[in-house]
Design an enzyme around this catalytic site. Structure first.
Site, PDB file in Angstrom:
ATOM      1  N   GLY A  12      -6.935   5.742   2.341  1.00  0.00           N
ATOM      2  CA  GLY A  12      -6.222   4.330   3.460  1.00  0.00           C
ATOM      3  C   GLY A  12      -6.078   2.982   2.267  1.00  0.00           C
ATOM      4  O   GLY A  12      -5.755   3.393   1.357  1.00  0.00           O
ATOM      5  N   CYS A  13      -6.491   2.727   2.630  1.00  0.00           N
ATOM      6  CA  CYS A  13      -5.633   0.944   1.993  1.00  0.00           C
ATOM      7  C   CYS A  13      -6.480   1.076   0.665  1.00  0.00           C
ATOM      8  O   CYS A  13      -7.969   0.731   0.657  1.00  0.00           O
ATOM      9  CB  CYS A  13      -5.792  -0.111   3.124  1.00  0.00           C
ATOM     10  SG  CYS A  13      -5.677  -1.721   2.421  1.00  0.00           S
ATOM     11  N   PHE A  14      -5.927   0.467  -0.392  1.00  0.00           N
ATOM     12  CA  PHE A  14      -6.389   0.679  -1.445  1.00  0.00           C
ATOM     13  C   PHE A  14      -6.936  -0.568  -1.509  1.00  0.00           C
ATOM     14  O   PHE A  14      -8.453  -0.988  -2.315  1.00  0.00           O
ATOM     15  CB  PHE A  14      -5.797   0.851  -2.695  1.00  0.00           C
ATOM     16  CG  PHE A  14      -4.645  -0.019  -3.070  1.00  0.00           C
ATOM     17  CD1 PHE A  14      -4.207  -1.034  -2.474  1.00  0.00           C
ATOM     18  CD2 PHE A  14      -3.307   0.847  -3.134  1.00  0.00           C
ATOM     19  CE1 PHE A  14      -3.133  -1.768  -2.836  1.00  0.00           C
ATOM     20  CE2 PHE A  14      -2.002   0.092  -4.078  1.00  0.00           C
ATOM     21  CZ  PHE A  14      -1.575  -0.745  -3.660  1.00  0.00           C
TER      22      PHE A  14
END
Length: 182
Positions: A12-14
């Site tokens: 997902g979002c880093f």
């Protein structure tokens, strides 16, 4: 950095993923970036458009004498939802897919074993892809160390990342860097 290993993971979002793995003892460096796509030198804007094939990933340099690859993957599976295809929370698209980009046949074997072992921990099937690492592109500078630099400035950090980090720190106290155990 002799004796160190590298793992490349998409969850997902880093920004969220980087914040978790920076806290693990044995982790020397975490870089947010992109992997798994076709376009050379992708930008955040291009990756977010979902047309490059890249996933948002973190590339983790760690000491396998302190933190095994299997333990790293256990944290990976428990700190995101590996059962949702191309989605983590409100982040939707192939750029947010769950992925392990292995750097060797040994990493591939460990990844497949850990994925199989973790299957019983989830009600739905794990959809995490396990694919050979090809290339990694570091994200733009403003994405690096994002949570640590913006935790009190960005509402996304307090609403989404902070609860994940707090839950992780509570559940993995034994794996935290010493300065975080206080």
């Amino acid at each position: 950095m002799e004796g160190l290993a590298v793992a490349t993971l998409g969850a997902g979002c880093f920004w969220c993923v980087e914040a978790i793995f920076q806290d693990l003892k044995g982790v020397k460096k975490v870089v947010s970036g992109y992997a798994g796509g076709q376009l050379e030198n992708p930008t955040y804007k291009a990756v977010c458009a979902g047309t490059t094939g890249h996933a948002e990933v973190v590339q983790i340099t760690f000491d396998p004498e302190v933190l095994s690859y299997a333990d790293l993957l256990e944290v990976f599976f428990f700190t995101h939802n590996p059962t949702t295809l191309n989605r983590q929370g409100n982040d939707v698209g192939t750029q947010y897919r769950s992925a392990i980009f292995y750097h060797s046949e040994e990493q591939k074997a460990v990844a497949e074993k850990v994925k199989a072992e973790m299957a019983s921990e989830f009600a739905d099937p794990i959809v995490t892809e396990i694919v050979a690492f090809d290339r990694f592109y570091a994200a733009e500078d403003y994405h690096q160390d994002y949570y640590n630099l913006n935790a009190n400035k960005n509402p996304y950090c307090s609403a989404v990342i902070s609860p994940k980090v707090n839950k992780f720190r509570k559940n993995y106290k034994d794996k935290l860097k010493e300065e975080l155990k206080k």
